[in-house]
Design a protein around this motif. Structure first.
Motif, PDB file in Angstrom:
ATOM      1  N   THR A  53      43.719  34.555  43.289  1.00  0.00           N
ATOM      2  CA  THR A  53      45.164  34.394  43.221  1.00  0.00           C
ATOM      3  C   THR A  53      45.481  33.190  42.350  1.00  0.00           C
ATOM      4  O   THR A  53      45.230  32.049  42.743  1.00  0.00           O
ATOM      5  N   VAL A  54      46.018  33.421  41.173  1.00  0.00           N
ATOM      6  CA  VAL A  54      46.408  32.334  40.277  1.00  0.00           C
ATOM      7  C   VAL A  54      47.801  31.838  40.634  1.00  0.00           C
ATOM      8  O   VAL A  54      48.049  30.639  40.751  1.00  0.00           O
ATOM      9  N   GLY A  55      48.728  32.773  40.811  1.00  0.00           N
ATOM     10  CA  GLY A  55      50.093  32.466  41.216  1.00  0.00           C
ATOM     11  C   GLY A  55      50.609  33.546  42.131  1.00  0.00           C
ATOM     12  O   GLY A  55      50.353  34.737  41.889  1.00  0.00           O
ATOM     13  N   CYS A  56      51.316  33.159  43.192  1.00  0.00           N
ATOM     14  CA  CYS A  56      51.753  34.157  44.178  1.00  0.00           C
ATOM     15  C   CYS A  56      53.183  33.944  44.646  1.00  0.00           C
ATOM     16  O   CYS A  56      53.629  34.589  45.593  1.00  0.00           O
ATOM     17  N   SER A  57      53.919  33.045  43.985  1.00  0.00           N
ATOM     18  CA  SER A  57      55.297  32.800  44.396  1.00  0.00           C
ATOM     19  C   SER A  57      56.206  33.909  43.880  1.00  0.00           C
ATOM     20  O   SER A  57      56.098  34.323  42.725  1.00  0.00           O
ATOM     21  N   GLY A  58      57.104  34.378  44.722  1.00  0.00           N
ATOM     22  CA  GLY A  58      57.958  35.503  44.369  1.00  0.00           C
ATOM     23  C   GLY A  58      59.204  35.096  43.619  1.00  0.00           C
ATOM     24  O   GLY A  58      59.913  34.160  44.016  1.00  0.00           O
ATOM     25  N   SER A  59      59.464  35.761  42.506  1.00  0.00           N
ATOM     26  CA  SER A  59      60.708  35.690  41.746  1.00  0.00           C
ATOM     27  C   SER A  59      60.888  34.415  40.933  1.00  0.00           C
ATOM     28  O   SER A  59      61.635  34.406  39.961  1.00  0.00           O
ATOM     29  N   PHE A  60      60.223  33.355  41.311  1.00  0.00           N
ATOM     30  CA  PHE A  60      60.277  32.101  40.555  1.00  0.00           C
ATOM     31  C   PHE A  60      59.125  31.230  41.046  1.00  0.00           C
ATOM     32  O   PHE A  60      58.607  31.430  42.139  1.00  0.00           O
ATOM     33  N   ALA A  61      58.719  30.267  40.233  1.00  0.00           N
ATOM     34  CA  ALA A  61      57.651  29.370  40.643  1.00  0.00           C
ATOM     35  C   ALA A  61      58.119  28.516  41.819  1.00  0.00           C
ATOM     36  O   ALA A  61      59.246  28.027  41.835  1.00  0.00           O
ATOM     37  N   GLY A  62      57.246  28.344  42.814  1.00  0.00           N
ATOM     38  CA  GLY A  62      57.577  27.535  43.977  1.00  0.00           C
ATOM     39  C   GLY A  62      56.879  26.193  43.933  1.00  0.00           C
ATOM     40  O   GLY A  62      56.094  25.912  43.020  1.00  0.00           O
ATOM     41  N   PRO A  63      57.117  25.343  44.925  1.00  0.00           N
ATOM     42  CA  PRO A  63      56.493  24.021  44.926  1.00  0.00           C
ATOM     43  C   PRO A  63      54.979  24.062  45.112  1.00  0.00           C
ATOM     44  O   PRO A  63      54.291  23.099  44.765  1.00  0.00           O
ATOM     45  N   ALA A  64      54.457  25.145  45.649  1.00  0.00           N
ATOM     46  CA  ALA A  64      53.017  25.235  45.908  1.00  0.00           C
ATOM     47  C   ALA A  64      52.312  26.261  45.026  1.00  0.00           C
ATOM     48  O   ALA A  64      51.095  26.399  45.113  1.00  0.00           O
ATOM     49  N   SER A  65      53.059  26.971  44.180  1.00  0.00           N
ATOM     50  CA  SER A  65      52.421  28.038  43.405  1.00  0.00           C
ATOM     51  C   SER A  65      53.267  28.432  42.207  1.00  0.00           C
ATOM     52  O   SER A  65      54.497  28.454  42.281  1.00  0.00           O
ATOM     53  N   PRO A  66      52.609  28.794  41.098  1.00  0.00           N
ATOM     54  CA  PRO A  66      53.325  29.464  40.012  1.00  0.00           C
ATOM     55  C   PRO A  66      53.775  30.856  40.459  1.00  0.00           C
ATOM     56  O   PRO A  66      53.455  31.306  41.567  1.00  0.00           O
ATOM     57  N   ALA A  67      54.476  31.535  39.563  1.00  0.00           N
ATOM     58  CA  ALA A  67      54.857  32.915  39.819  1.00  0.00           C
ATOM     59  C   ALA A  67      53.641  33.827  39.658  1.00  0.00           C
ATOM     60  O   ALA A  67      52.527  33.385  39.397  1.00  0.00           O
ATOM     61  N   SER A  68      53.858  35.123  39.798  1.00  0.00           N
ATOM     62  CA  SER A  68      52.783  36.095  39.972  1.00  0.00           C
ATOM     63  C   SER A  68      51.755  36.117  38.846  1.00  0.00           C
ATOM     64  O   SER A  68      52.089  36.259  37.664  1.00  0.00           O
ATOM     65  N   SER A  69      50.482  36.002  39.243  1.00  0.00           N
ATOM     66  CA  SER A  69      49.363  36.180  38.327  1.00  0.00           C
ATOM     67  C   SER A  69      48.085  36.268  39.145  1.00  0.00           C
ATOM     68  O   SER A  69      47.860  35.469  40.061  1.00  0.00           O
ATOM     69  N   TYR A  70      47.227  37.235  38.784  1.00  0.00           N
ATOM     70  CA  TYR A  70      46.021  37.511  39.570  1.00  0.00           C
ATOM     71  C   TYR A  70      44.863  37.799  38.614  1.00  0.00           C
ATOM     72  O   TYR A  70      44.976  38.634  37.722  1.00  0.00           O
ATOM     73  N   LEU A  71      43.780  37.094  38.823  1.00  0.00           N
ATOM     74  CA  LEU A  71      42.607  37.221  37.968  1.00  0.00           C
ATOM     75  C   LEU A  71      41.571  38.112  38.646  1.00  0.00           C
ATOM     76  O   LEU A  71      41.171  37.852  39.777  1.00  0.00           O
ATOM     77  N   VAL A  72      41.142  39.152  37.949  1.00  0.00           N
ATOM     78  CA  VAL A  72      40.081  40.034  38.426  1.00  0.00           C
ATOM     79  C   VAL A  72      38.864  39.816  37.544  1.00  0.00           C
ATOM     80  O   VAL A  72      38.957  39.916  36.313  1.00  0.00           O
ATOM     81  N   GLN A  73      37.726  39.514  38.161  1.00  0.00           N
ATOM     82  CA  GLN A  73      36.522  39.209  37.406  1.00  0.00           C
ATOM     83  C   GLN A  73      35.321  39.995  37.911  1.00  0.00           C
ATOM     84  O   GLN A  73      35.193  40.248  39.112  1.00  0.00           O
ATOM     85  N   VAL A  74      34.461  40.352  36.979  1.00  0.00           N
ATOM     86  CA  VAL A  74      33.158  40.933  37.288  1.00  0.00           C
ATOM     87  C   VAL A  74      32.110  39.994  36.707  1.00  0.00           C
ATOM     88  O   VAL A  74      32.060  39.796  35.486  1.00  0.00           O
ATOM     89  N   PRO A  75      31.261  39.386  37.541  1.00  0.00           N
ATOM     90  CA  PRO A  75      30.224  38.484  37.027  1.00  0.00           C
ATOM     91  C   PRO A  75      29.218  39.216  36.156  1.00  0.00           C
ATOM     92  O   PRO A  75      29.041  40.439  36.255  1.00  0.00           O
ATOM     93  N   ALA A  76      28.553  38.458  35.307  1.00  0.00           N
ATOM     94  CA  ALA A  76      27.640  39.039  34.326  1.00  0.00           C
ATOM     95  C   ALA A  76      26.575  39.921  34.965  1.00  0.00           C
ATOM     96  O   ALA A  76      26.298  41.031  34.480  1.00  0.00           O
ATOM     97  N   ALA A  77      25.971  39.452  36.054  1.00  0.00           N
ATOM     98  CA  ALA A  77      24.888  40.218  36.676  1.00  0.00           C
ATOM     99  C   ALA A  77      25.391  41.555  37.200  1.00  0.00           C
ATOM    100  O   ALA A  77      24.711  42.586  37.075  1.00  0.00           O
ATOM    101  N   GLU A  78      26.578  41.563  37.788  1.00  0.00           N
ATOM    102  CA  GLU A  78      27.134  42.817  38.314  1.00  0.00           C
ATOM    103  C   GLU A  78      27.511  43.752  37.176  1.00  0.00           C
ATOM    104  O   GLU A  78      27.354  44.979  37.286  1.00  0.00           O
ATOM    105  N   ALA A  79      28.017  43.197  36.074  1.00  0.00           N
ATOM    106  CA  ALA A  79      28.348  44.030  34.920  1.00  0.00           C
ATOM    107  C   ALA A  79      27.092  44.689  34.363  1.00  0.00           C
ATOM    108  O   ALA A  79      27.078  45.890  34.053  1.00  0.00           O
TER     109      ALA A  79
END
Length: 276
Positions: free
Chosen positions: A5-31
């Motif tokens: 979870t990069v950012g999870c604040s709804g509709s606008f950036a909040g004091p504890a989080s940016p707005a929506s953004s989510y990183l999905v990763q596959v490590p090299a070994a699994e790839a």
């Protein structure tokens, strides 16, 4: 496959989080085990206001393999403008130095390229497309990014909006594949249930509260309860609530979901990691 979870604040950036953004990763070994190039693969789901800064804690933006945009409200896409600057003008690896445009795939609704140019203030003929490979979602048409498969599902929101179903190598079950379903912004609809069908993790927005927001027109956001109902109807194995505005009570959202969904329920926080 992991979700950060990069950012999870709804509709606008909040004091504890940016707005929506989510990183999905596959490590090299699994790839590599899945028959793909042995390197880390990284896809970002949405890049809302404030999220580009937080994203750099987890991955160099120059190493992204794709950006997938659910819709074109600023809290979900506007930091792509900053990403363009990073890709073009980075002093060592930027295309203005190397002469080689990144052509980073950016998947989104039908007017994504024009909206990005307008948001950036690009002059005619000098848009962001020479750095970004902007592509339009086609419902039912899956997009392959290395070991990841992204499939858009049209959902219920006032603008053209999609949920994104991501399938990739499982970290928890080596040799198998796992499914992440991300709702973007939506209210309850058939599309979001199909998006979440048998998902290992449903990442669902829950911007509204039952009772408090009943007078707001339908077709804007889910509540915790409605997110739980979607998870139950779809048979999702785990529910993570996100896109909560700063004024929401996360415990209330979680409790609403637990009234109608028997599986595990979490509330996203910035930097939280989920293995699939």
């Amino acid at each position: 496959m992991r979700l950060v979870t990069v950012g999870c604040s709804g509709s606008f950036a909040g004091p504890a989080s940016p707005a929506s953004s989510y990183l999905v990763q596959v490590p090299a070994a699994e790839a590599a085990a899945a028959g793909h190039e042995e390197r880390d693969w990284s896809v970002v789901l949405d890049l809302g206001n404030g999220s580009l800064g937080a994203l750099q804690r987890f991955v160099d933006p120059l190493d992204l393999d794709a950006v997938a945009l659910s819709h074109l409200h600023p809290d979900h896409f506007v930091d792509v403008c900053g990403l363009y600057v990073y890709l073009r003008y980075h002093p060592a690896r930027g295309s203005a130095r190397t002469g080689v445009p990144s052509r980073l795939p950016v998947l989104g609704p039908s007017d994504t390229e024009a909206r990005l140019d307008a948001a950036y203030g690009a002059d005619p003929g000098d848009g962001l497309a020479h750095e970004l490979d902007v592509r339009t979602w086609e419902p039912g048409a899956a997009v392959t990014v290395g070991p990841l498969t992204l499939e858009p599902f049209r959902v219920f929101h006032p603008v053209e909006a999609y949920g994104v179903r991501v399938t990739g190598p499982s970290t928890l079950r080596p040799g198998e594949r796992s499914v992440l379903a991300y709702t973007g912004d939506t209210d309850a609809c058939d599309g979001v249930v199909e998006l979440a069908r048998d998902a290992d993790l449903l990442l669902s927005e829950a911007a509204f509260h039952e009772g408090r927001d009943d007078a707001v027109e339908r077709g804007i956001h889910l509540t915790g309860r409605r997110a739980g109902e979607v998870a139950t109807a779809a048979g999702a194995r785990r529910l993570v609530l996100t896109h909560l505005p700063a004024w929401n009570d996360p415990d209330r959202s979680r409790d609403e979901a637990r009234e109608v969904y028997a599986g595990p329920v979490d509330v996203a926080t910035t930097g939280a990691e989920f293995l699939l």
